[in-house]
Enzyme design. Structure first.
Site, PDB file in Angstrom:
ATOM      1  N   GLY A  14      94.170  -2.568 -99.593  1.00 42.62           N
ATOM      2  CA  GLY A  14      92.894  -2.840 -99.768  1.00 42.62           C
ATOM      3  C   GLY A  14      92.144  -2.074-100.739  1.00 42.62           C
ATOM      4  O   GLY A  14      92.263  -0.616-100.567  1.00 42.62           O
ATOM      5  N   GLY A  16      88.918  -2.023-100.875  1.00 45.28           N
ATOM      6  CA  GLY A  16      87.212  -2.100-100.351  1.00 45.28           C
ATOM      7  C   GLY A  16      86.695  -0.809-100.529  1.00 45.28           C
ATOM      8  O   GLY A  16      87.359   0.106-101.063  1.00 45.28           O
ATOM      9  N   PHE A  17      85.715  -0.576 -99.829  1.00 44.53           N
ATOM     10  CA  PHE A  17      85.151   1.014 -99.525  1.00 44.53           C
ATOM     11  C   PHE A  17      86.275   1.840 -99.170  1.00 44.53           C
ATOM     12  O   PHE A  17      86.293   3.044 -99.173  1.00 44.53           O
ATOM     13  CB  PHE A  17      83.994   0.930 -98.712  1.00 44.53           C
ATOM     14  CG  PHE A  17      82.610   0.031 -99.284  1.00 44.53           C
ATOM     15  CD1 PHE A  17      82.197   0.542-100.238  1.00 44.53           C
ATOM     16  CD2 PHE A  17      82.204  -1.209 -98.809  1.00 44.53           C
ATOM     17  CE1 PHE A  17      80.944   0.130-100.959  1.00 44.53           C
ATOM     18  CE2 PHE A  17      81.016  -1.570 -99.370  1.00 44.53           C
ATOM     19  CZ  PHE A  17      80.359  -1.148-100.443  1.00 44.53           C
ATOM     20  N   VAL A  84      99.149  -9.031-100.242  1.00 44.48           N
ATOM     21  CA  VAL A  84     100.033  -8.626 -99.239  1.00 44.48           C
ATOM     22  C   VAL A  84     100.703  -9.733 -98.353  1.00 44.48           C
ATOM     23  O   VAL A  84      99.554 -10.220 -97.837  1.00 44.48           O
ATOM     24  CB  VAL A  84      99.391  -7.558 -98.463  1.00 44.48           C
ATOM     25  CG1 VAL A  84     100.176  -6.866 -97.242  1.00 44.48           C
ATOM     26  CG2 VAL A  84      98.960  -6.340 -99.248  1.00 44.48           C
ATOM     27  N   GLU A 175      69.634 -12.156 -95.024  1.00 40.32           N
ATOM     28  CA  GLU A 175      69.422 -11.766 -96.588  1.00 40.32           C
ATOM     29  C   GLU A 175      69.376 -13.042 -97.532  1.00 40.32           C
ATOM     30  O   GLU A 175      68.642 -13.030 -98.370  1.00 40.32           O
ATOM     31  CB  GLU A 175      70.600 -10.969 -96.853  1.00 40.32           C
ATOM     32  CG  GLU A 175      70.200  -9.377 -96.516  1.00 40.32           C
ATOM     33  CD  GLU A 175      71.426  -8.195 -96.535  1.00 40.32           C
ATOM     34  OE1 GLU A 175      72.291  -8.790 -97.052  1.00 40.32           O
ATOM     35  OE2 GLU A 175      71.099  -7.120 -96.332  1.00 40.32           O
ATOM     36  N   ASP A 305      86.519  -2.496 -92.008  1.00 42.90           N
ATOM     37  CA  ASP A 305      86.186  -3.640 -91.305  1.00 42.90           C
ATOM     38  C   ASP A 305      87.406  -4.006 -90.252  1.00 42.90           C
ATOM     39  O   ASP A 305      87.274  -4.730 -89.333  1.00 42.90           O
ATOM     40  CB  ASP A 305      85.911  -4.646 -92.011  1.00 42.90           C
ATOM     41  CG  ASP A 305      84.588  -4.849 -92.714  1.00 42.90           C
ATOM     42  OD1 ASP A 305      83.585  -3.753 -92.207  1.00 42.90           O
ATOM     43  OD2 ASP A 305      84.190  -5.786 -93.323  1.00 42.90           O
TER      44      ASP A 305
HETATM   45  C1  LIG Z   1      77.393 -10.638 -97.568  1.00 47.24           C
HETATM   46  C2  LIG Z   1      77.837  -9.508 -96.861  1.00 47.24           C
HETATM   47  C3  LIG Z   1      76.650  -8.318 -97.146  1.00 47.24           C
HETATM   48  C4  LIG Z   1      76.828  -7.197 -96.515  1.00 47.24           C
HETATM   49  N1  LIG Z   1      75.715  -6.174 -96.634  1.00 47.24           N
HETATM   50  C5  LIG Z   1      76.082  -5.117 -96.098  1.00 47.24           C
HETATM   51  C6  LIG Z   1      75.024  -4.119 -96.097  1.00 47.24           C
HETATM   52  O1  LIG Z   1      73.794  -4.452 -96.630  1.00 47.24           O
HETATM   53  N2  LIG Z   1      75.329  -2.589 -95.851  1.00 47.24           N
HETATM   54  C7  LIG Z   1      76.412  -2.307 -95.574  1.00 47.24           C
HETATM   55  O2  LIG Z   1      76.565  -1.242 -95.115  1.00 47.24           O
HETATM   56  N3  LIG Z   1      77.205  -3.224 -95.160  1.00 47.24           N
HETATM   57  C8  LIG Z   1      77.167  -4.547 -95.516  1.00 47.24           C
HETATM   58  N4  LIG Z   1      78.155  -5.509 -95.617  1.00 47.24           N
HETATM   59  C9  LIG Z   1      79.447  -5.013 -94.998  1.00 47.24           C
HETATM   60  C10 LIG Z   1      80.372  -4.202 -95.730  1.00 47.24           C
HETATM   61  O3  LIG Z   1      80.338  -4.819 -97.092  1.00 47.24           O
HETATM   62  C11 LIG Z   1      81.827  -4.102 -95.303  1.00 47.24           C
HETATM   63  O4  LIG Z   1      81.659  -3.330 -93.868  1.00 47.24           O
HETATM   64  C12 LIG Z   1      82.777  -3.358 -96.083  1.00 47.24           C
HETATM   65  O5  LIG Z   1      82.754  -3.949 -97.422  1.00 47.24           O
HETATM   66  C13 LIG Z   1      83.980  -3.117 -95.560  1.00 47.24           C
HETATM   67  O6  LIG Z   1      84.838  -2.769 -96.421  1.00 47.24           O
HETATM   68  P1  LIG Z   1      86.529  -2.519 -96.145  1.00 47.24           P
HETATM   69  O7  LIG Z   1      86.711  -1.703 -97.280  1.00 47.24           O
HETATM   70  O8  LIG Z   1      86.932  -2.225 -94.807  1.00 47.24           O
HETATM   71  O9  LIG Z   1      86.959  -4.393 -96.598  1.00 47.24           O
HETATM   72  P2  LIG Z   1      86.555  -5.195 -97.884  1.00 47.24           P
HETATM   73  O10 LIG Z   1      85.391  -4.574 -98.626  1.00 47.24           O
HETATM   74  O11 LIG Z   1      86.298  -6.268 -97.285  1.00 47.24           O
HETATM   75  O12 LIG Z   1      88.002  -4.927 -98.663  1.00 47.24           O
HETATM   76  C14 LIG Z   1      89.286  -5.329 -98.325  1.00 47.24           C
HETATM   77  C15 LIG Z   1      89.943  -5.516 -99.397  1.00 47.24           C
HETATM   78  O13 LIG Z   1      91.195  -5.973 -99.002  1.00 47.24           O
HETATM   79  C16 LIG Z   1      91.664  -6.954-100.143  1.00 47.24           C
HETATM   80  N5  LIG Z   1      92.713  -7.668 -99.478  1.00 47.24           N
HETATM   81  C17 LIG Z   1      92.296  -8.510 -98.310  1.00 47.24           C
HETATM   82  N6  LIG Z   1      93.459  -9.182 -97.774  1.00 47.24           N
HETATM   83  C18 LIG Z   1      94.513  -8.950 -98.946  1.00 47.24           C
HETATM   84  C19 LIG Z   1      95.778  -9.210 -98.762  1.00 47.24           C
HETATM   85  N7  LIG Z   1      96.404  -9.958 -98.101  1.00 47.24           N
HETATM   86  N8  LIG Z   1      96.407  -8.777-100.008  1.00 47.24           N
HETATM   87  C20 LIG Z   1      95.684  -7.941-100.790  1.00 47.24           C
HETATM   88  N9  LIG Z   1      94.492  -7.607-100.670  1.00 47.24           N
HETATM   89  C21 LIG Z   1      93.814  -7.928 -99.855  1.00 47.24           C
HETATM   90  C22 LIG Z   1      90.026  -7.629-100.519  1.00 47.24           C
HETATM   91  O14 LIG Z   1      90.334  -8.344-101.712  1.00 47.24           O
HETATM   92  C23 LIG Z   1      89.323  -6.701-100.470  1.00 47.24           C
HETATM   93  O15 LIG Z   1      89.174  -5.960-101.725  1.00 47.24           O
HETATM   94  C24 LIG Z   1      78.164  -6.804 -96.008  1.00 47.24           C
HETATM   95  C25 LIG Z   1      79.184  -7.522 -95.962  1.00 47.24           C
HETATM   96  C26 LIG Z   1      78.958  -8.851 -96.296  1.00 47.24           C
HETATM   97  C27 LIG Z   1      79.995 -10.016 -96.475  1.00 47.24           C
END
Ligand SMILES: Cc1cc2nc3c(=O)[nH]c(=O)nc-3n(C[C@H](O)[C@H](O)[C@H](O)COP(=O)(O)OP(=O)(O)OC[C@H]3O[C@@H](n4cnc5c(N)ncnc54)[C@H](O)[C@@H]3O)c2cc1C
Length: 427
Positions: A14, A16-17, A84, A175, A305
């Site tokens: 992943g 993401g953040f 994955v 939002e 998340d």
């Molecule tokens: C519309 C929206 C608005 C938001 N607004 C806010 C806000 O204002 N403030 C705030 O703090 N938070 C906000 N959030 C929440 C925040 O964005 C999430 O908590 C954060 O992005 C989580 O980060 P993460 O790295 O856990 O997951 P993610 O950012 O979801 O990253 C997961 C990554 O895993 C990858 N992935 C998933 N499955 C697979 C797979 N099988 N194979 C390969 N890659 C895969 C995805 O492509 C992705 O890049 C918001 C969320 C959304 C949806």
């Protein structure tokens, strides 16, 4: 010949953040880091609604993962863009689409959450979720297409072509509804002067008794008033029963004519977690210990998340927020680097930045874990500071400041142009 060097291999799933935070903190570790994401870009989800409503361009929301990990000349990271497909925690192996499996010494699970429609009939086919960059572009293209069609054929207006139902009174739904209403009443009112604005409704449907149920009552009341001031019709205590291409049916039997339904109602941990043989927490999330390891797997960490992280201070599960994801990812990156260097790991301590959400221009809410609240312009400024800090590089921060300042001063949504022929907008 082995595909492995003698150094430990850290596989980060992943970008993401959470995953990026972990990979970046491993920059100086004596390890080979392999980061896998199905996209070659990192999605800045908090700004998706601004992309969907034309305030920002895609490049403000999607950032190249390879650029981000190589930004600080981090040469111990390899990035693979692939899906994955399976994870075997006991065999320490990750299966990938179109690539040989990867074995690991340490694993960081940062695969995030995904949308759930809670079995709502017609929603998978016809709803517009707001979770990914393509989701936001698809919604923008669809809405622009509806206005252009109504401009040519006013009969569509009576059929509800311009009405939008937004499902979910949490931050994503609020939002989205607020931003869509501002797009309609300011930009589209000017772009399509012949179309009567009262025939373009924005309806927010929330199952609970109020919007922003996770916030204190004063913020809930403020949010409802701010939405209504922007002409959003707030319907609480109502559930969507089914979705058809031009109609939304509520459980009460009421039917709303609307050609667009935006789904901001539910998230669950990535589906892959169900195959890990772990006992899962509420919302399909992986429970972790104070050091963020997965129970029974001391070299496997879950962050962001996908994880249910209990805050050491409040003993409550932390919300699914960007700052929780970034801090937990960074902590795990530092922890693995310490372990590789033979040092003791430290428990995770979350530094609360507040739970916050935007409603519209000049209207936002903030609530700290301790209960302190803020609203209005002050909250919007706090939102800006916290979200700037989440942006991956100084260049991105500078760009966001210019974009936000420009939009704030001119109130223009320069992104509201259509690439319809290149993007599939069918519902
Ligand atoms: C519309 C929206 C608005 C938001 N607004 C806010 C806000 O204002 N403030 C705030 O703090 N938070 C906000 N959030 C929440 C925040 O964005 C999430 O908590 C954060 O992005 C989580 O980060 P993460 O790295 O856990 O997951 P993610 O950012 O979801 O990253 C997961 C990554 O895993 C990858 N992935 C998933 N499955 C697979 C797979 N099988 N194979 C390969 N890659 C895969 C995805 O492509 C992705 O890049 C918001 C969320 C959304 C949806």
């Amino acid at each position: 010949m082995s595909d492995r060097s003698d150094r430990p291999r850290v596989v980060v799933l992943g970008g993401g953040f959470a995953g990026l935070g972990a990979a970046q903190k491993l920059a100086k570790a004596d390890a080979d880091v392999v980061l896998v994401d199905r996209h070659d870009y990192h999605t800045f989800q908090p700004l998706l609604y601004q992309l969907a409503t034309g305030l920002l361009e895609p490049s403000a929301v999607g950032h190249s993962i390879r650029d981000l990990v190589h930004h600080d000349h981090q040469d111990n990271v390899t990035v693979h863009k692939t899906q994955v497909t399976a994870i075997d925690l006991d065999a320490r192996e990750v299966t990938l689409e179109g690539m040989a499996p990867l074995t690991f010494d340490f694993l960081v699970l940062g695969l995030g959450a995904e949308v759930t429609f809670f079995g709502t009939e017609g929603a998978p086919e016809h709803a517009f979720p707001m979770y990914t960059l393509p989701d936001a572009i698809r919604l923008k293209e669809h809405v622009l297409g509806k206005w252009e069609a109504a401009d040519k054929d006013p009969g569509l207006i009576e059929d509800g072509a311009l009405n939008i139902v937004v499902v979910g009174g949490g931050p994503t739904g609020v939002e989205s509804a607020g931003a869509i209403a501002e797009l309609y009443r300011a930009d589209f009112a000017r772009d399509y002067p012949a179309i009567p604005q009262e025939k373009a409704r924005v309806v927010l449907v929330e199952a609970g008794p109020d919007v922003f149920g996770m916030f204190k009552p004063n913020l809930r009341t403020y949010a409802r008033e701010a939405l209504e001031k922007r002409t959003v019709e707030v319907v609480t205590g109502a559930r969507v029963a089914s979705v058809a291409p031009t109609r939304v049916m509520l459980k009460s039997g009421e039917e709303i004519s609307a050609h667009t339904l935006v789904w901001g109602a539910g998230l669950q941990g990535n589906q892959l977690v169900q195959s890990l043989g772990l006992e899962l927490e509420r919302g399909n999330r992986i429970g972790v210990g104070p050091d963020l390891t997965v129970v029974g797997h001391p070299d496997v960490y879950a962050v962001g998340d996908i994880a249910a992280i209990t805050d050491a201070k409040t003993e409550q599960v932390l919300p699914q927020l960007g700052s929780v994801a970034l801090q937990s990812g960074e902590h795990v990156g530092e922890t693995i680097a310490r372990r590789i260097a033979g040092k003791e790991p430290k428990p995770f301590k979350y530094r609360d930045k507040g739970t916050m959400a935007m409603i519209g221009r000049g209207a936002a809410v903030v609530q700290m874990l301790g209960g302190k609240t803020m609203k209005g312009m002050k909250a919007q400024a706090a939102w800006g500071v916290v979200h700037l800090a989440l942006l991956p590089t100084n260049e991105d921060r500078a760009k966001a400041i210019v974009d936000w300042a420009g939009a704030g001063l001119t109130h223009q949504r320069t992104g509201r142009i259509s690439y319809e022929s290149e993007v599939n907008t069918s519902r």
